[in-house]
Design a protein around this motif. Structure first.
Motif, PDB file in Angstrom:
ATOM      1  N   UNK A 267       0.821  -1.213   0.021  1.00 12.54           N
ATOM      2  CA  UNK A 267      -0.039   0.044   0.056  1.00 12.54           C
ATOM      3  C   UNK A 267       0.853   1.268  -0.056  1.00 12.54           C
ATOM      4  N   UNK A 268       0.370   2.175  -0.858  1.00  9.24           N
ATOM      5  CA  UNK A 268       1.020   3.691  -0.807  1.00  9.24           C
ATOM      6  C   UNK A 268       2.385   3.553  -1.084  1.00  9.24           C
ATOM      7  N   UNK A 269       3.084   2.745  -2.177  1.00 10.86           N
ATOM      8  CA  UNK A 269       4.394   2.592  -2.578  1.00 10.86           C
ATOM      9  C   UNK A 269       4.689   3.997  -2.978  1.00 10.86           C
ATOM     10  N   UNK A 270       5.710   4.564  -2.585  1.00  9.57           N
ATOM     11  CA  UNK A 270       6.476   5.734  -3.078  1.00  9.57           C
ATOM     12  C   UNK A 270       7.759   5.808  -3.817  1.00  9.57           C
ATOM     13  N   UNK A 271       8.354   6.703  -4.369  1.00 11.05           N
ATOM     14  CA  UNK A 271       9.251   6.831  -5.503  1.00 11.05           C
ATOM     15  C   UNK A 271      10.438   6.223  -4.535  1.00 11.05           C
ATOM     16  N   UNK A 272      11.029   6.758  -3.568  1.00 12.60           N
ATOM     17  CA  UNK A 272      12.117   6.188  -2.663  1.00 12.60           C
ATOM     18  C   UNK A 272      12.070   4.647  -2.297  1.00 12.60           C
ATOM     19  N   UNK A 273      10.727   4.248  -2.349  1.00 14.78           N
ATOM     20  CA  UNK A 273      10.701   2.823  -2.008  1.00 14.78           C
ATOM     21  C   UNK A 273      11.323   1.995  -3.343  1.00 14.78           C
ATOM     22  N   UNK A 274      10.695   2.366  -4.601  1.00 14.32           N
ATOM     23  CA  UNK A 274      11.238   1.606  -5.708  1.00 14.32           C
ATOM     24  C   UNK A 274      12.820   1.824  -5.970  1.00 14.32           C
ATOM     25  N   UNK A 275      13.274   3.074  -5.771  1.00 17.26           N
ATOM     26  CA  UNK A 275      14.616   3.390  -5.839  1.00 17.26           C
ATOM     27  C   UNK A 275      15.345   2.463  -4.822  1.00 17.26           C
ATOM     28  N   UNK A 276      15.139   2.286  -3.732  1.00 11.73           N
ATOM     29  CA  UNK A 276      15.769   1.588  -2.683  1.00 11.73           C
ATOM     30  C   UNK A 276      15.917  -0.057  -2.976  1.00 11.73           C
ATOM     31  N   UNK A 277      14.542  -0.591  -3.552  1.00 13.52           N
ATOM     32  CA  UNK A 277      14.520  -1.923  -3.918  1.00 13.52           C
ATOM     33  C   UNK A 277      15.168  -2.227  -5.177  1.00 13.52           C
ATOM     34  N   UNK A 278      15.663  -1.291  -5.762  1.00 17.96           N
ATOM     35  CA  UNK A 278      16.411  -1.458  -7.103  1.00 17.96           C
ATOM     36  C   UNK A 278      17.923  -1.416  -6.834  1.00 17.96           C
ATOM     37  N   UNK A 279      18.284  -1.107  -5.516  1.00 15.83           N
ATOM     38  CA  UNK A 279      19.760  -1.059  -5.357  1.00 15.83           C
ATOM     39  C   UNK A 279      20.291   0.346  -5.286  1.00 15.83           C
ATOM     40  N   UNK A 280      19.469   1.484  -4.914  1.00 19.54           N
ATOM     41  CA  UNK A 280      19.990   2.859  -5.065  1.00 19.54           C
ATOM     42  C   UNK A 280      20.548   3.311  -6.402  1.00 19.54           C
ATOM     43  N   UNK A 281      20.917   4.426  -6.285  1.00 14.15           N
ATOM     44  CA  UNK A 281      21.605   5.233  -7.584  1.00 14.15           C
ATOM     45  C   UNK A 281      23.067   4.412  -7.781  1.00 14.15           C
ATOM     46  N   UNK A 282      23.272   4.306  -9.007  1.00 11.62           N
ATOM     47  CA  UNK A 282      24.760   3.910  -9.234  1.00 11.62           C
ATOM     48  C   UNK A 282      25.643   4.974  -8.929  1.00 11.62           C
ATOM     49  N   UNK A 283      26.752   4.676  -8.071  1.00  8.96           N
ATOM     50  CA  UNK A 283      27.492   5.844  -7.762  1.00  8.96           C
ATOM     51  C   UNK A 283      28.438   6.378  -8.526  1.00  8.96           C
ATOM     52  N   UNK A 284      28.708   5.425  -9.837  1.00  5.89           N
ATOM     53  CA  UNK A 284      29.496   5.843 -10.904  1.00  5.89           C
ATOM     54  C   UNK A 284      29.055   6.479 -12.093  1.00  5.89           C
ATOM     55  N   UNK A 285      27.735   5.975 -12.168  1.00  2.93           N
ATOM     56  CA  UNK A 285      27.073   6.607 -13.347  1.00  2.93           C
ATOM     57  C   UNK A 285      26.044   7.446 -13.304  1.00  2.93           C
ATOM     58  N   UNK A 286      25.231   7.390 -12.253  1.00  4.61           N
ATOM     59  CA  UNK A 286      23.960   8.260 -12.009  1.00  4.61           C
ATOM     60  C   UNK A 286      24.073   9.644 -11.829  1.00  4.61           C
ATOM     61  N   UNK A 287      23.327  10.509 -12.558  1.00  3.64           N
ATOM     62  CA  UNK A 287      23.165  11.843 -12.175  1.00  3.64           C
ATOM     63  C   UNK A 287      22.330  12.323 -11.210  1.00  3.64           C
ATOM     64  N   UNK A 288      22.412  12.457  -9.858  1.00  2.00           N
ATOM     65  CA  UNK A 288      21.356  12.753  -8.886  1.00  2.00           C
ATOM     66  C   UNK A 288      20.549  13.679  -9.245  1.00  2.00           C
ATOM     67  N   UNK A 289      21.164  14.543 -10.008  1.00  2.00           N
ATOM     68  CA  UNK A 289      20.094  15.943 -10.470  1.00  2.00           C
ATOM     69  C   UNK A 289      19.151  15.593 -11.530  1.00  2.00           C
ATOM     70  N   UNK A 290      19.174  14.255 -11.845  1.00  2.00           N
ATOM     71  CA  UNK A 290      18.237  14.124 -12.978  1.00  2.00           C
ATOM     72  C   UNK A 290      17.404  12.663 -12.658  1.00  2.00           C
ATOM     73  N   UNK A 291      16.818  12.617 -11.674  1.00  2.29           N
ATOM     74  CA  UNK A 291      15.802  11.206 -11.415  1.00  2.29           C
ATOM     75  C   UNK A 291      14.334  11.743 -12.081  1.00  2.29           C
ATOM     76  N   UNK A 292      13.930  10.870 -12.834  1.00  4.08           N
ATOM     77  CA  UNK A 292      12.540  11.263 -13.483  1.00  4.08           C
ATOM     78  C   UNK A 292      11.589   9.994 -13.341  1.00  4.08           C
ATOM     79  N   UNK A 293      10.292  10.345 -13.213  1.00  3.90           N
ATOM     80  CA  UNK A 293       9.157   9.446 -13.115  1.00  3.90           C
ATOM     81  C   UNK A 293       8.481   9.907 -14.605  1.00  3.90           C
ATOM     82  N   UNK A 294       8.342   8.926 -15.471  1.00  4.13           N
ATOM     83  CA  UNK A 294       7.631   8.993 -16.803  1.00  4.13           C
ATOM     84  C   UNK A 294       6.082   8.604 -16.616  1.00  4.13           C
TER      85      UNK A 294
END
Length: 372
Positions: A267-294
């Motif tokens: 119930x009530x899953x939020x964006x941070x839940x999905x990011x955490x369940x996917x292992x978080x942002x890739x430290x070497x590749x991710x642009x933390x300023x560009x997280x999108x939900x389409x």
């Protein structure tokens, strides 16, 4: 010192080579895991919404209304009352040897089946057509006995149902034991009835329950039925209950620990839940300023989509605490696509590897990309 000079010399040579080689690759595209930040921001057919902690609370998914108010207010059925099309059986005991229905030595006279007609009446021999719908079996027995007493002394009558056809509901769809179920005192509400039918295998957050009642109908999520007493509505004889598992999910792509499909089974899953369940942002590749939900349709609380827009893109800045907090409040919808864009250094590294066949440390790549 010598190694530093060699690395700097190599960087200078590599940069020169890149300057020359990139001219020949001007018409070529560098492989990428998805659109860049600039590509997303300049896309003409989507609406870009910057999400902040201050604005996210107005973007929550509308609460599903559940069953209509007429269903919520519906009283529990009085299942001891006779309804249309019911089939009844009468047993008549007479106190004379030769009564209205013949010799009585063999026991009571059984009159069956007697069907309640479309006008709610029942036709009984030597009694005629009498009102039946809305009466209890005991009330109907008393009426029949009173009518027969005018023609045979002190008759005794037993009225019973031949089957439960008039007090049943059908259950179909994604239920363990679909079928027709008789209503009784414990199963006059939808949640108890679903349990009687074996329940569902899917998570309650993935299940929708529809009740079809004549020309009317309504639906509610199984989670709401279980959690909200108002949504655990009464079930009436003749209702058709259809259970559907919706298999709701979101997709996580881009510079993330693990790209995957995540079921919306909480119930009530939020964006941070999905990011955490996917292992978080890739430290070497991710642009933390560009997280999108389409999202294909416009989000509640945002500006109406512009003409020709195919959907809305919500942008989060995870480099700021407020962006992370906003992600903790942003509710996900079915079929949302979460995408984390890559940093520019990653694309530069791909060019370097494509042209020179080498891989350098991240800091050296950053220095080269910035001209340092």
């Amino acid at each position: 010192m010598r190694s530093k000079l060699m690395a700097r010399h190599f960087g200078t040579v590599a940069a020169a080579c890149l300057s020359t080689a990139c001219l020949s690759l001007a018409g070529c595209s560098v492989p990428s895991s998805g659109p860049s930040r600039s590509a997303v921001q300049t896309e003409a057919n989507v609406d870009i919404v910057d999400v902040t902690y201050g604005s996210v609370l107005s973007m929550q998914e509308p609460i599903q209304k559940g069953f209509p108010e007429s269903f919520v207010r519906q009283p529990l059925p009085t299942i001891d009352r006779i309804s249309l099309d019911e089939k009844l059986q009468l047993q008549v005991f007479e106190n004379v040897d030769k009564g209205l229905f013949g010799a009585t030595e063999a026991g009571p006279t059984v009159i069956a089946p007697l069907t309640v007609d479309s006008e709610g009446k029942l036709s009984v021999p030597y009694v005629g057509r009498i009102d039946a719908v809305g009466k209890s079996l005991e009330e109907l027995r008393a009426v029949v006995e009173e009518k027969l007493a005018e023609q045979t002394p002190d008759p005794q009558v037993i009225v019973s149902r031949m089957d439960e056809s008039g007090l049943s509901v059908s259950i179909s769809g994604d239920i363990r034991q679909p079928g027709i179920y008789p209503l009784d005192i414990p199963t006059r509400r939808i949640n108890a009835l679903l349990s009687r039918a074996g329940g569902v295998a899917a998570s309650p957050d993935q299940v929708k329950v529809e009740i079809r009642r004549g020309r009317n109908g309504g639906s509610a999520g199984l989670r709401a039925i279980q959690d909200d007493p108002r949504q655990d509505v009464a079930v009436l004889p003749g209702d058709n209950v259809v259970v559907r598992a919706e298999h709701r999910r979101v997709f996580v792509l881009g510079a993330i620990g693990a790209q995957k499909v995540i079921p919306l089974d909480q119930p009530n899953m939020v964006l941070i839940d999905a990011v955490a369940a996917s292992g978080g942002l890739n430290n070497d590749a991710a642009n933390p300023e560009a997280v999108y939900v389409f999202r294909r349709k416009a989000q509640a609380g945002t500006q109406p989509p512009k003409s020709g827009s195919v959907g809305t893109v919500f942008r989060f800045n995870f480099s700021e605490p407020t962006g992370v907090l906003a992600a903790g409040e942003f509710g996900l919808w079915n079929s949302d696509v979460i995408y984390i864009a890559e940093t520019g250094n990653v694309r530069f590294s791909r060019v370097l590897k494509l042209l020179l066949g080498v891989t350098l440390p991240a800091k050296q790549i950053s220095d080269m990309a910035s001209g340092g």
